[in-house]
Scaffold this motif. Sequence first.
Motif, PDB file in Angstrom:
ATOM      1  N   GLN A  51      -9.323 -10.429   0.591  1.00 39.37           N
ATOM      2  CA  GLN A  51     -10.677  -9.877   0.602  1.00 39.37           C
ATOM      3  C   GLN A  51     -11.234  -9.970  -0.815  1.00 39.37           C
ATOM      4  OE1 GLN A  51     -12.544  -8.510   3.064  1.00 39.37           O
ATOM      5  NE2 GLN A  51     -11.056  -8.557   4.751  1.00 39.37           N
ATOM      6  N   SER A  52     -12.523  -9.934  -0.933  1.00 42.46           N
ATOM      7  CA  SER A  52     -13.116  -9.927  -2.269  1.00 42.46           C
ATOM      8  C   SER A  52     -13.123  -8.500  -2.796  1.00 42.46           C
ATOM      9  CB  SER A  52     -14.541 -10.478  -2.224  1.00 42.46           C
ATOM     10  OG  SER A  52     -15.407  -9.559  -1.567  1.00 42.46           O
ATOM     11  N   GLU A  53     -13.073  -8.395  -4.105  1.00 42.26           N
ATOM     12  CA  GLU A  53     -13.121  -7.069  -4.732  1.00 42.26           C
ATOM     13  C   GLU A  53     -14.416  -6.360  -4.375  1.00 42.26           C
ATOM     14  OE1 GLU A  53     -13.186  -5.018  -9.195  1.00 42.26           O
ATOM     15  OE2 GLU A  53     -12.712  -7.179  -8.986  1.00 42.26           O
ATOM     16  N   TYR A  54     -15.519  -7.126  -4.328  1.00 40.40           N
ATOM     17  CA  TYR A  54     -16.818  -6.534  -4.000  1.00 40.40           C
ATOM     18  C   TYR A  54     -16.800  -5.898  -2.613  1.00 40.40           C
ATOM     19  CZ  TYR A  54     -21.713  -6.223  -2.630  1.00 40.40           C
ATOM     20  OH  TYR A  54     -22.918  -5.781  -2.148  1.00 40.40           O
ATOM     21  N   GLN A  55     -16.228  -6.603  -1.617  1.00 41.40           N
ATOM     22  CA  GLN A  55     -16.193  -6.069  -0.250  1.00 41.40           C
ATOM     23  C   GLN A  55     -15.387  -4.771  -0.164  1.00 41.40           C
ATOM     24  OE1 GLN A  55     -14.648  -9.717   1.529  1.00 41.40           O
ATOM     25  NE2 GLN A  55     -16.556  -9.960   2.724  1.00 41.40           N
ATOM     26  N   ILE A  56     -14.247  -4.778  -0.833  1.00 38.30           N
ATOM     27  CA  ILE A  56     -13.386  -3.583  -0.757  1.00 38.30           C
ATOM     28  C   ILE A  56     -14.065  -2.398  -1.420  1.00 38.30           C
ATOM     29  CG2 ILE A  56     -11.142  -2.620  -1.371  1.00 38.30           C
ATOM     30  CD1 ILE A  56     -10.005  -5.434  -1.325  1.00 38.30           C
ATOM     31  N   ARG A  57     -14.629  -2.618  -2.576  1.00 31.93           N
ATOM     32  CA  ARG A  57     -15.271  -1.497  -3.272  1.00 31.93           C
ATOM     33  C   ARG A  57     -16.494  -1.002  -2.498  1.00 31.93           C
ATOM     34  NH1 ARG A  57     -13.359  -0.257  -8.224  1.00 31.93           N
ATOM     35  NH2 ARG A  57     -12.059  -1.807  -9.296  1.00 31.93           N
ATOM     36  N   LYS A  58     -17.174  -1.885  -1.792  1.00 31.09           N
ATOM     37  CA  LYS A  58     -18.333  -1.478  -0.996  1.00 31.09           C
ATOM     38  C   LYS A  58     -17.911  -0.580   0.159  1.00 31.09           C
ATOM     39  CE  LYS A  58     -22.348  -3.339   1.469  1.00 31.09           C
ATOM     40  NZ  LYS A  58     -23.063  -4.576   1.924  1.00 31.09           N
ATOM     41  N   MET A  59     -16.732  -0.909   0.777  1.00 37.02           N
ATOM     42  CA  MET A  59     -16.233  -0.084   1.889  1.00 37.02           C
ATOM     43  C   MET A  59     -15.699   1.273   1.405  1.00 37.02           C
ATOM     44  SD  MET A  59     -14.333  -2.748   4.461  1.00 37.02           S
ATOM     45  CE  MET A  59     -13.413  -3.628   3.223  1.00 37.02           C
ATOM     46  N   LYS A  60     -15.222   1.340   0.138  1.00 33.42           N
ATOM     47  CA  LYS A  60     -14.669   2.587  -0.429  1.00 33.42           C
ATOM     48  C   LYS A  60     -13.630   3.218   0.499  1.00 33.42           C
ATOM     49  CE  LYS A  60     -18.882   3.736  -2.993  1.00 33.42           C
ATOM     50  NZ  LYS A  60     -19.946   4.756  -3.188  1.00 33.42           N
ATOM     51  N   PRO A  61     -12.557   2.557   0.825  1.00 31.93           N
ATOM     52  CA  PRO A  61     -11.535   3.136   1.721  1.00 31.93           C
ATOM     53  C   PRO A  61     -10.995   4.452   1.164  1.00 31.93           C
ATOM     54  CG  PRO A  61     -11.161   0.800   1.389  1.00 31.93           C
ATOM     55  CD  PRO A  61     -12.199   1.195   0.394  1.00 31.93           C
ATOM     56  N   LYS A  62     -10.835   5.434   2.027  1.00 33.63           N
ATOM     57  CA  LYS A  62     -10.349   6.762   1.624  1.00 33.63           C
ATOM     58  C   LYS A  62      -8.908   7.009   2.030  1.00 33.63           C
ATOM     59  CE  LYS A  62     -14.109   8.269  -0.324  1.00 33.63           C
ATOM     60  NZ  LYS A  62     -14.147   8.511  -1.772  1.00 33.63           N
ATOM     61  N   TYR A  63      -8.398   6.235   2.986  1.00 40.68           N
ATOM     62  CA  TYR A  63      -7.050   6.466   3.486  1.00 40.68           C
ATOM     63  C   TYR A  63      -6.370   5.115   3.740  1.00 40.68           C
ATOM     64  CZ  TYR A  63      -9.177  10.987   4.301  1.00 40.68           C
ATOM     65  OH  TYR A  63      -9.844  12.164   4.127  1.00 40.68           O
ATOM     66  N   VAL A  64      -5.046   5.096   3.592  1.00 40.12           N
ATOM     67  CA  VAL A  64      -4.251   3.895   3.856  1.00 40.12           C
ATOM     68  C   VAL A  64      -3.137   4.263   4.826  1.00 40.12           C
ATOM     69  CG1 VAL A  64      -2.726   2.127   2.895  1.00 40.12           C
ATOM     70  CG2 VAL A  64      -4.767   2.843   1.629  1.00 40.12           C
ATOM     71  N   ILE A  65      -3.001   3.460   5.906  1.00 38.47           N
ATOM     72  CA  ILE A  65      -1.934   3.637   6.888  1.00 38.47           C
ATOM     73  C   ILE A  65      -0.959   2.483   6.710  1.00 38.47           C
ATOM     74  CG2 ILE A  65      -1.370   3.795   9.339  1.00 38.47           C
ATOM     75  CD1 ILE A  65      -4.269   4.738   9.805  1.00 38.47           C
ATOM     76  N   LEU A  66       0.325   2.787   6.439  1.00 39.37           N
ATOM     77  CA  LEU A  66       1.332   1.768   6.168  1.00 39.37           C
ATOM     78  C   LEU A  66       2.415   1.788   7.239  1.00 39.37           C
ATOM     79  CD1 LEU A  66       1.824   2.165   2.289  1.00 39.37           C
ATOM     80  CD2 LEU A  66       0.380   0.525   3.502  1.00 39.37           C
ATOM     81  N   TYR A  67       2.776   0.592   7.717  1.00 39.19           N
ATOM     82  CA  TYR A  67       3.872   0.450   8.669  1.00 39.19           C
ATOM     83  C   TYR A  67       4.828  -0.611   8.125  1.00 39.19           C
ATOM     84  CZ  TYR A  67       1.316  -3.766  10.045  1.00 39.19           C
ATOM     85  OH  TYR A  67       0.689  -4.983  10.035  1.00 39.19           O
ATOM     86  N   GLU A  68       6.075  -0.641   8.621  1.00 35.22           N
ATOM     87  CA  GLU A  68       7.077  -1.593   8.136  1.00 35.22           C
ATOM     88  C   GLU A  68       6.998  -2.880   8.951  1.00 35.22           C
ATOM     89  OE1 GLU A  68      11.845  -1.840   6.981  1.00 35.22           O
ATOM     90  OE2 GLU A  68      11.040  -0.089   8.047  1.00 35.22           O
ATOM     91  N   GLU A  69       6.987  -3.999   8.250  1.00 33.80           N
ATOM     92  CA  GLU A  69       6.919  -5.309   8.894  1.00 33.80           C
ATOM     93  C   GLU A  69       8.113  -5.508   9.833  1.00 33.80           C
ATOM     94  OE1 GLU A  69       6.280  -9.988   7.584  1.00 33.80           O
ATOM     95  OE2 GLU A  69       7.172  -8.572   6.163  1.00 33.80           O
ATOM     96  N   GLY A  70       7.806  -5.953  11.053  1.00 33.33           N
ATOM     97  CA  GLY A  70       8.849  -6.183  12.046  1.00 33.33           C
ATOM     98  C   GLY A  70       9.181  -4.968  12.872  1.00 33.33           C
ATOM     99  N   HIS A  71       8.600  -3.807  12.539  1.00 31.83           N
ATOM    100  CA  HIS A  71       8.885  -2.568  13.270  1.00 31.83           C
ATOM    101  C   HIS A  71       7.597  -1.990  13.865  1.00 31.83           C
ATOM    102  CE1 HIS A  71      13.070  -2.093  11.751  1.00 31.83           C
ATOM    103  NE2 HIS A  71      12.589  -2.813  10.738  1.00 31.83           N
ATOM    104  N   GLU A  72       6.609  -2.847  14.111  1.00 29.02           N
ATOM    105  CA  GLU A  72       5.328  -2.370  14.625  1.00 29.02           C
ATOM    106  C   GLU A  72       5.481  -1.661  15.968  1.00 29.02           C
ATOM    107  OE1 GLU A  72       4.602  -6.116  12.184  1.00 29.02           O
ATOM    108  OE2 GLU A  72       6.075  -5.364  13.624  1.00 29.02           O
ATOM    109  N   SER A  73       6.385  -2.180  16.795  1.00 33.26           N
ATOM    110  CA  SER A  73       6.541  -1.619  18.148  1.00 33.26           C
ATOM    111  C   SER A  73       7.071  -0.199  18.136  1.00 33.26           C
ATOM    112  CB  SER A  73       7.475  -2.519  18.973  1.00 33.26           C
ATOM    113  OG  SER A  73       8.763  -2.578  18.359  1.00 33.26           O
ATOM    114  N   GLU A  74       7.708   0.218  17.025  1.00 29.67           N
ATOM    115  CA  GLU A  74       8.231   1.582  16.946  1.00 29.67           C
ATOM    116  C   GLU A  74       7.114   2.601  16.728  1.00 29.67           C
ATOM    117  OE1 GLU A  74      11.214   1.736  13.953  1.00 29.67           O
ATOM    118  OE2 GLU A  74      12.338   0.021  14.748  1.00 29.67           O
ATOM    119  N   ASN A  75       5.945   2.109  16.342  1.00 27.96           N
ATOM    120  CA  ASN A  75       4.777   2.969  16.139  1.00 27.96           C
ATOM    121  C   ASN A  75       5.045   4.106  15.139  1.00 27.96           C
ATOM    122  OD1 ASN A  75       2.009   3.218  16.870  1.00 27.96           O
ATOM    123  ND2 ASN A  75       2.512   5.120  17.932  1.00 27.96           N
ATOM    124  N   LYS A  76       5.756   3.740  14.045  1.00 27.44           N
ATOM    125  CA  LYS A  76       6.021   4.703  12.977  1.00 27.44           C
ATOM    126  C   LYS A  76       5.250   4.268  11.741  1.00 27.44           C
ATOM    127  CE  LYS A  76      10.604   6.040  14.609  1.00 27.44           C
ATOM    128  NZ  LYS A  76      12.047   6.094  14.307  1.00 27.44           N
TER     129      LYS A  76
END
Length: 791
Positions: A689-714
């Motif tokens: 993504q461009s820096e401009y786009q990200i700063r325009k969206m101003k994300p307030k929260y980040v949700i992180l999951y482990e690669e390969g374990h998406e199905s565990e929904n953790k």
Amino acid sequence: MRILFEEHKYPADKTVLETLQGICDLQDVEKKYSVSYVGYFYSPTLQDCVFILPKVLLTDVKTQDDSGKTCYVEELANVKDDKGNDLHIRPEDIITAEGQKQKLPDSYRKFIYNFSVWVYRSLSVYRTKNPFSRVILYKQLPQEGRGRKHAPNTFLDVILSLIRFNRENRDFFLFTIKNIHSGHNKINWTRTISQTTALVLKDEVMYLNPVNKKSQINFDEELFIIFFSILQYLNEQYGFGAIINCQYELIRGKLFQTYMNGLGKTKLRSIKYKYFSDRSLQLWNLCYAFFDSAHNLVVNTSQKEYLLALNYEHVFEVMIDELIGDRNIPKGLKEQRDGKRIDHLYTYQSLTSSNDDNDDIFYIGDSKYYKVGHELEYKSIYKQYTYARNVIQWNIDLLYDGGEVGRSEEEKQDLLDDKGKYGKIRLRDDENDPLTEGYNVIPNFFISAYVPEDRKYVEKKNIRIHTKKEGGKEVHSTYVSYQYKDRLFDRDTLILSHYNVNFLYVLYLYGRNKQYEKTIWKKEVRDLFREEIRDVLMKKYDFYALKSIGNPLAGEQFIKDHFKELQGKLYRPYGDRNLYTLALEHREGGTESTEAYQLLSEFFVIEPIKKLGDNPKNSLEEKAADYQIQHPYVPANNLPDYHVEGNLDKYFVVGLYHDREHWDWITGKNDKGSLIYNVRLSEDRPGAQSEYQIRKMKPKYVILYEEGHESENKYHVFRVHDYAVMNQERMERALYPKNHGGPQGNYFIFRFDEEISIGSFDVNKLIAERQKGDPGGPIYIKGEDLLDYKI
């Protein structure tokens, strides 16, 4: 020699009145006499020396008076006969050797001789270092002359006379030694020609072994060797510092001890009649008197002499302070603003931190100059608590008023630490983030004196913790003051210990006045105090080390949420904001069942501390890592709760982390130790993504999951604090893992505040539906859309 004891009440008999004449003639209401001095004086009337010895040699013994009523009398402590039985000897029984009502053992008589010298040395060193002090009364000792002989000389008389003779007769030694050696290098040609073979070479005659002139045995030289050997012994044993101007091989060690045991007198008697000059005879007398203290010296008895301390309690305090205290104490600490004065104050390693940490604390001590076995008074105990409270307040004033109140510019500069901030010593949890609001334990103690039963000046351990009887048992004399029970790390919880120091060893160190010896013992005694006070704490409290299971910031939030239950029980002593010490008052059945322990065990890994000062960092990190392998997700009810419904117009970033190494980097194993997450910025890389786009969206929260374990929904959810951009070089310096090709190009960085809970969402479904054309790429989604995946 006559012996008196400080503050002992003597009956008004003839011997007492004779001895006290000229120094004290006042009775108390009981018609008894006592002297408050300690030291030495010569009485022209008695033609004898009088020693007033410190009261630390005395003890109170319970007995009954004539009417059968229980009372206490003073006796000499720890005096035994040859069979080991206690001898009950009162001070008035031994004023004079001739008038003793009960014979002193020879070992104790010898001890009194040596002890009197060390008392003199303590007063002499004190007077030298404090020449204008009003505590000391002094008049020069008398010179030897040709008057009448007086009673047998004390060991102190002889020592001081030897030192004075050396100081006043240096020309005599130099002149005599020069004459002795004046002809040693001249050749005796008569004996050389008659006794040796000549070598003739051409017209020259040479003698290869010429005979020098040799003197017969010179008894002056032998006397000088004995004299200077005595001075060397006095320097080494008592620290007098007499100057020795000679090149003789002196008598030392075990050989000198044989001279002390009788050989010295034998040698001197064998050369006694070889001297004719007055000074040689005087020197012989002095040396003989050293080896036989009963030998008489000729003195001029018309002069008076004395070296007395008006207040030996003050001298004792100064001796202890020089041996354990600090000199450069900031104003307002030792001389406190309410008029109180601390006897001893120094900074040393904290009780709770590890030995490797540069974490110092104030140590507060008070000298108690008591007789043997005397217990503390409650008045002294409460005063000592006040000293500690004043020190705490002094430190708090630095934090809040910047050292401004009533301080000069010079004083302010002295209070600055290496970083230019006020307060070199921190008594409270980090003032920039006082999470626990805990106060470090301030070591507070009393020091009183004891005399070993065997009367050794140097023991293996010259400090003992004081004990008292409770319930028929000997227990440590420890006192605790608190406002709330079971809060060790509270500013109102103060622990006070009581220690005894070998009084003979204190005299020995102070009297020798050798700085390197005092420096070595200062380190030893400070370490000993620290360990002894730690032992006291370990007997009263159970200590545990803690580290949060999940994100450190979430652990801090947990402590904030449960502050009332944990107040005064937690402290951070290890220099690591994520490591804690928990202290719970010891109780039967253990402390693991307490509310505080159970509460913390849900969110922290906990291990007992077996010894204060052990750094638990490595073992706690291993336990936390093992726990996360088995339980990788922190219970949601232990996280701060944030509702998506309140953030409908805010952007959430859904991203992955590759593996455990990547996760560790995100949660603090980077060069800043902070919580961060990276997304690609390079336009030629998938998912960028461009820096401009990200700063325009101003994300307030980040949700992180482990690669390969998406199905565990953790997943983990973090609140974003701010943003940054890092290039490839900066990412490498930030220790970004290299398992997946390492950093490439530029990255947009999210910095997190803490881990939070947003409830249950089907993140697996969200990834499947929203991650189009870029497997593993970040997803940017508003809160109102995220609600479609709420479970």
